[in-house]
Design a protein around this motif. Sequence first.
Motif, short mmCIF file in Angstrom:
data_model
loop_
_atom_site.label_atom_id
_atom_site.label_comp_id
_atom_site.label_asym_id
_atom_site.label_seq_id
_atom_site.Cartn_x
_atom_site.Cartn_y
_atom_site.Cartn_z
N TYR A 130 0.96 -1.38 -0.06
CA TYR A 130 -0.12 0.02 -0.02
C TYR A 130 0.78 1.24 0.05
O TYR A 130 0.45 2.20 -0.43
N ALA A 131 2.16 1.29 0.49
CA ALA A 131 2.89 2.14 0.51
C ALA A 131 3.30 3.03 -0.90
O ALA A 131 3.53 3.91 -1.20
N THR A 132 3.49 1.87 -1.92
CA THR A 132 3.91 2.18 -3.31
C THR A 132 2.92 2.00 -4.23
O THR A 132 2.88 2.06 -5.32
N ASP A 133 1.57 1.57 -3.66
CA ASP A 133 0.40 1.24 -4.48
C ASP A 133 0.84 0.17 -5.55
O ASP A 133 0.56 0.42 -6.62
N GLU A 134 1.51 -0.81 -5.16
CA GLU A 134 1.66 -2.02 -5.99
C GLU A 134 0.82 -3.35 -5.70
O GLU A 134 0.72 -3.46 -4.33
N TYR A 135 0.51 -4.06 -6.56
CA TYR A 135 -0.23 -5.26 -6.55
C TYR A 135 0.20 -6.24 -7.28
O TYR A 135 0.73 -6.15 -8.55
N ARG A 136 0.29 -7.61 -6.96
CA ARG A 136 0.68 -8.63 -7.56
C ARG A 136 0.04 -10.00 -7.18
O ARG A 136 -0.54 -10.15 -5.96
N VAL A 137 0.42 -11.10 -8.14
CA VAL A 137 -0.15 -12.45 -7.44
C VAL A 137 1.07 -13.37 -7.46
O VAL A 137 1.94 -13.12 -8.28
N ILE A 138 1.13 -14.12 -6.22
CA ILE A 138 2.20 -15.09 -6.19
C ILE A 138 1.70 -16.43 -6.53
O ILE A 138 0.56 -16.66 -6.01
N CYS A 139 2.18 -17.22 -7.11
CA CYS A 139 2.14 -18.71 -7.35
C CYS A 139 3.30 -19.39 -7.15
O CYS A 139 4.32 -19.22 -7.79
N SER A 140 3.28 -20.43 -6.24
CA SER A 140 4.32 -21.35 -6.00
C SER A 140 5.07 -21.95 -7.21
O SER A 140 6.03 -22.59 -7.32
#
Length: 70
Positions: A24-34
């Motif tokens: 939230y500090a840098t307004d970045e979003y991502r998806v993690i998949c093993s």
Amino acid sequence: MAFERISKILEAPDGSFVYAQADYATDEYRVICSGCPDLQNTPYNSGAGAILAASYHTEHDPNQKHVPTR
């Protein structure tokens, strides 16, 4: 960067685990998949978009051919 998990951890049919993260500090979003280490390099516009992409990736498109991004 301090990413935190914003979705529940989902299990794909191949046994890999998928979840969405936000910084939230840098307004970045991502998806993690093993099972897909390159997936975390795909940026998303919002937390909702990342959560939906994680769900879609888990259930319908494990190769992420059709997940909308920026």
